[in-house]
Design an enzyme around this catalytic site. Structure first.
Site, PDB file in Angstrom:
ATOM      1  N   LYS B 212       0.834  -1.210   0.000  1.00  0.00           N
ATOM      2  CA  LYS B 212       0.000   0.000   0.000  1.00  0.00           C
ATOM      3  C   LYS B 212       0.866   1.257   0.000  1.00  0.00           C
ATOM      4  CE  LYS B 212      -2.832   0.602   3.532  1.00  0.00           C
ATOM      5  NZ  LYS B 212      -4.051   0.283   4.297  1.00  0.00           N
ATOM      6  N   GLU B 218      10.380  -5.596   3.309  1.00  0.00           N
ATOM      7  CA  GLU B 218      10.435  -6.977   2.823  1.00  0.00           C
ATOM      8  C   GLU B 218      10.043  -7.059   1.351  1.00  0.00           C
ATOM      9  OE1 GLU B 218       9.126  -6.109   5.707  1.00  0.00           O
ATOM     10  OE2 GLU B 218       9.540  -7.611   7.263  1.00  0.00           O
ATOM     11  N   GLY B 269      -4.622  -3.742   5.664  1.00  0.00           N
ATOM     12  CA  GLY B 269      -4.005  -4.894   5.019  1.00  0.00           C
ATOM     13  C   GLY B 269      -4.753  -6.187   5.288  1.00  0.00           C
ATOM     14  N   ARG B 270      -5.062  -6.433   6.562  1.00  0.00           N
ATOM     15  CA  ARG B 270      -5.681  -7.722   6.912  1.00  0.00           C
ATOM     16  C   ARG B 270      -7.124  -7.817   6.462  1.00  0.00           C
ATOM     17  NH1 ARG B 270      -4.287  -4.533  11.098  1.00  0.00           N
ATOM     18  NH2 ARG B 270      -5.827  -3.867  12.617  1.00  0.00           N
ATOM     19  N   GLU B 356      -4.103  -9.161  15.197  1.00  0.00           N
ATOM     20  CA  GLU B 356      -3.620  -7.826  14.861  1.00  0.00           C
ATOM     21  C   GLU B 356      -4.717  -6.773  15.076  1.00  0.00           C
ATOM     22  OE1 GLU B 356      -2.053  -7.160  10.845  1.00  0.00           O
ATOM     23  OE2 GLU B 356      -0.344  -6.129  11.726  1.00  0.00           O
ATOM     24  N   HIS B 387      -4.345 -36.043  15.464  1.00  0.00           N
ATOM     25  CA  HIS B 387      -3.167 -36.869  15.719  1.00  0.00           C
ATOM     26  C   HIS B 387      -2.010 -36.024  16.226  1.00  0.00           C
ATOM     27  CE1 HIS B 387      -4.654 -40.621  13.764  1.00  0.00           C
ATOM     28  NE2 HIS B 387      -5.493 -39.742  13.255  1.00  0.00           N
ATOM     29  N   LYS B 502      10.236  -2.194  13.905  1.00  0.00           N
ATOM     30  CA  LYS B 502      10.751  -1.607  12.659  1.00  0.00           C
ATOM     31  C   LYS B 502      11.820  -0.555  12.957  1.00  0.00           C
ATOM     32  CE  LYS B 502       6.490  -1.856   9.888  1.00  0.00           C
ATOM     33  NZ  LYS B 502       5.513  -1.059   9.126  1.00  0.00           N
TER      34      LYS B 502
END
Lengths: 527, 527
Positions: B212, B218, B269-270, B356, B387, B502
């Site tokens: 955005k 990254e 974002g999410r 978040e 399991h 950050k």
């Protein structure tokens, strides 16, 4: 040797009196923080180091954890385990997974068999089989080489081997040492098998069917799925399948399989990656020497766990700090955060290892305990997690202890420099930054931007994620879980909690249902 | 409209007095259990049903949850949100993700732009682009068709789109409707990009760069990685890359990209999977019509969330029960357990979405709150989890509420019958069995084999995991998280907790370190 409940120990009361005495915001600040980082670490095997400077402990607490280790006879119990005492009392079984990778004590003879020799023989058999596949001595019906190995298993027959394979897949590729690609079918959801079968060339695939009992419903169902696919492709399933099972199972000595490799009841599923359960697949994928290197790393780590000194026994230190956090600081979960994409499924393996071993409310004598036992384990690789659930870890209302894992070098030796740093440097700068952000926090007059800190973490740091480092990592956590089980006085090696669901599922499939079970079955369209 | 802390509401005190009054072992047994299953469900969109019979609620508690919904003005606040009020107060932003899939109220004009039209225009642009790629109007330098789409993004630009793609990949394949294969690069770990690049044919790949701000470290690093690979292959990166970004970002209108698709600050974002962030990739992979079907499912689910009656509003019911469990029953985590391999990464998306959004300890006015907020979210598909970590869920010392998801039919229409039942029947028999085992437990004189029950779960059941069902599922959880944020009086739409890490990582990369941060940086080999 005495098996006492944790809350009956002297050290329990002492630790209770020491709780909440260490403030990370203070001890991790300034030069004394740097001193802590240098002092609070324990060497591991495989070139790894366990660093616990950012945990809420100090010399007093560590000394008391040492007293707890002594009082709870942790290393004596470990010795009893690897020497062949019946530690899995519920199922009346020995616990011998360490023996798949090294001889820690006297030879163990059980049921008239030298168990070390037995496990070694099975690994040798797996190695010989893999070498024959790689060299073209074992080929498909058309005389062509096999290129893909597909593990069919669930739980411990899936998560550990899958995590290990993914951990080394790119490392092996980068070295030109990937012998065969591996795939995994686990879920009884038919879409799982269908999807894997759509991705592979069945004519050139070997299927490794893994079930200790030879009766695991999911695994037998998926076997039938695969056999159908082989037959539809005009192929003979018995020329494409091997079995990993116990000698008494219906899969043993069965002409439906090219070969059978054996394990036994003394190796629990979640502890079986270093036995034939992981060994056949990993030897096919990477070659037997790489599998042997994993086991050498694990064996070296197992040897460290014999040391009664907590400052020299990384798994025991990790275990004791975890107990302190769980029972005195009240933390209910641990996040596993590898800064290595190769370890993407390692948290899922640890989730089984830990939660299935110590998620229990009765002690080894079947008596309910009055203290919290195994925590929730979850995690995802960093830096991905930073852009996801770290918000809660930094600013949520509950504290979640963190287990970071990092490596100085990447696996594929391919990197770019941008804005003055490589990706590897950025990756590791982030993990260093996170440890400090969690520990020390940051004041802000805007409380929405305030970080309270006091959020504990440890980190395991290595040179590179090699087979030896991976083996050491695997064994570290197995031994950590074992030591915690000893402290909590649990049997970490059975799993009675999985039984009831199986019984009820069988009732549904037999249409023997009433009440809510019937109503749910109808809602789900089973009948 | 009033924004009050949860513990200042009348309903808070009433719920406190009702806690622990429902024993699942009693209410779920016998015919009254079946009655509960039939009564305690809410229809959803996409053919789904939200069933909460195995939750620790009864008619009294539900009536009080309704009072809480009314008192906290949940649907009024939702209306304010979708009508364009500034709900994200911390960042002073509107919250408009619902508008990417439907018009719930009046048109929203912001910054002089009709936002609904803006989002629709971007989706149309994505659709036209995808159609040109599929039809061969847009091709690579050699005039050949593109076959693979690679998303480069992290956090919300990765987890949601990845979960959605994996949810429909096999469904699309089974219908012969997979237009392009999709891959994902997210982690700054250089091995992540290297591994993906080693699996694809870059000459026939389109890379969708999603950021955005256009400054995500990254993502820009991985972009450089990919550009290097393209150049090394003798290709022009600008002929292989598109951008999804905001109109003010450095990626907008940049000749380095074939095309740019826009989002804005009003979509977090999410919450962005149904915007161009998911839309470009999903339209390339499945075609625009499938993406539109996902959005139609989401829009229908969003519409249900407008209903003030909890028995007709599944997201609100789910939210309120979750709050009751978190604040009055004291449960700190929720496990998401889809009995569908296709949803293997859906829990990771929900983990970000929930943790978040609501992992916060200050209210929307920046004041610390005195109650627990968002829980830990984790999960794996069943039957695999059975399991693995279910041992702790059944017999551990803490109770973990469970969110099951199941479908009457699989996606690939390929199944086998073994021992009298299909894989799909076995899969669903297991989920029905698990719900009952968790709720009712089983007595046993051997306490190691005893199941205490009283472990609550809900299940979302559907006919099949189609695009519509998937969209409904996605929107359900978005709206659940939103309603919980309203109850807790949080701003669910910012994420200040990601900032400190950050800042410190930048300091490390600038070698501006001292104390423990310096010591960790050296341990990690950064310098």
């Amino acid at each position: 040797m005495e098996w006492k409940n944790f809350d009956k120990l002297e050290a329990y009361r002492k630790l209770e009196s020491l709780k909440n005495t260490v403030k990370l915001q203070e001890v991790m600040t300034g030069e004394k923080g740097a001193d802590r980082v240098r002092a609070y670490q324990v060497p591991m095997a495989g070139g790894l180091t366990y660093s616990f400077a950012a945990k809420e402990v100090d010399d007093d607490i560590i000394a008391t954890l040492q007293e707890l280790a002594d009082e709870a006879q942790l290393t004596e119990k470990y010795k009893a385990l690897y020497s062949g005492e019946m530690i899995n009392t519920g199922e009346k079984r020995l616990v011998l997974h360490q023996l798949t990778r090294g001889q820690l004590g006297d030879q163990v003879i059980a049921d008239g068999v030298n168990k070390g020799e037995f496990y070694e023989a099975q690994q040798k058999k797996a190695a010989e089989f893999a070498i024959k596949v790689h060299s073209g001595q074992i080929v498909n019906e058309a005389g062509e080489a096999f290129t893909t190995a597909v593990q069919i298993g669930i739980g411990g027959s899936d998560l550990g081997p899958r995590a290990l394979y993914l951990s080394l897949e790119n490392w092996a590729k980068a070295q030109g040492a990937l012998k065969m690609e591996a795939k995994f079918i686990s879920n009884v959801d038919p879409d799982d098998a269908s999807a894997v079968l759509s991705q592979i060339d069945v004519a050139h695939s070997i299927f490794v069917l893994v079930s200790k009992s030879g009766t695991t419903l999911e695994t037998l169902t998926n076997e039938a799925f695969v056999k159908n696919a082989l037959k539809e492709a005009g192929l003979d399933p018995s020329k494409h399948m091997v079995a990993v099972t116990s000698e008494t199972s219906p899969l043993a000595g069965n002409p439906d399989y090219m070969e059978a490799f054996y394990m036994d009841d003394y190796i629990g599923g979640r502890y079986s990656s270093t036995s034939a359960v992981g060994g056949v697949l990993l030897s096919l994928a990477f070659g037997p020497e790489v599998f042997a290197r994993i086991n050498r790393g694990a064996a070296a780590e197992d040897a460290l766990a014999k040391n009664p000194d907590v400052m020299k026994n990384p798994a025991m230190m990790d275990a004791l700090i975890g107990v302190y956090e769980r029972n005195f600081l009240g933390y209910g979960a641990t996040a596993v955060l590898p800064y290595s994409q190769a370890l993407s499924r390692f948290p899922a393996h640890l989730q089984q290892l830990d939660m299935e071993s110590n998620g229990k409310r009765v002690n080894r004598f079947g008596e309910p305990v009055d203290y919290a036992t195994g925590p929730i384990i979850f995690g995802e690789p960093g830096t991905n997690g930073q852009h996801s659930f770290y918000q809660l870890l930094h600013q949520g209302t509950d504290v979640v202890p963190l287990q970071f894992i990092g490596f100085r070098n990447n696996q594929m030796n391919n990197d770019v420099e941008i804005q003055g740093s490589t990706s590897q440097q950025k990756l590791n700068a982030n993990v260093a930054a996170q440890i400090m952000a969690f520990a020390c926090g940051k004041d802000d007059s805007d409380k929405n931007k305030e970080f309270r800190g006091g959020r504990p973490s440890s980190i395991i740091v290595g040179e590179q994620l090699t087979p030896e480092a991976l083996g050491a990592l695997l064994a570290h956590f197995e031994n950590k879980v074992m030591f915690q089980g000893f402290v909590w006085n649990l049997n970490s090696f059975d799993q009675e909690g999985v039984q009831l669901g199986k019984v009820l599922a069988k009732k549904v499939l037999a249409k023997d249902t009433d009440g809510a079970l019937d109503a749910y079955s109808r809602m789900l369209g089973i009948f």
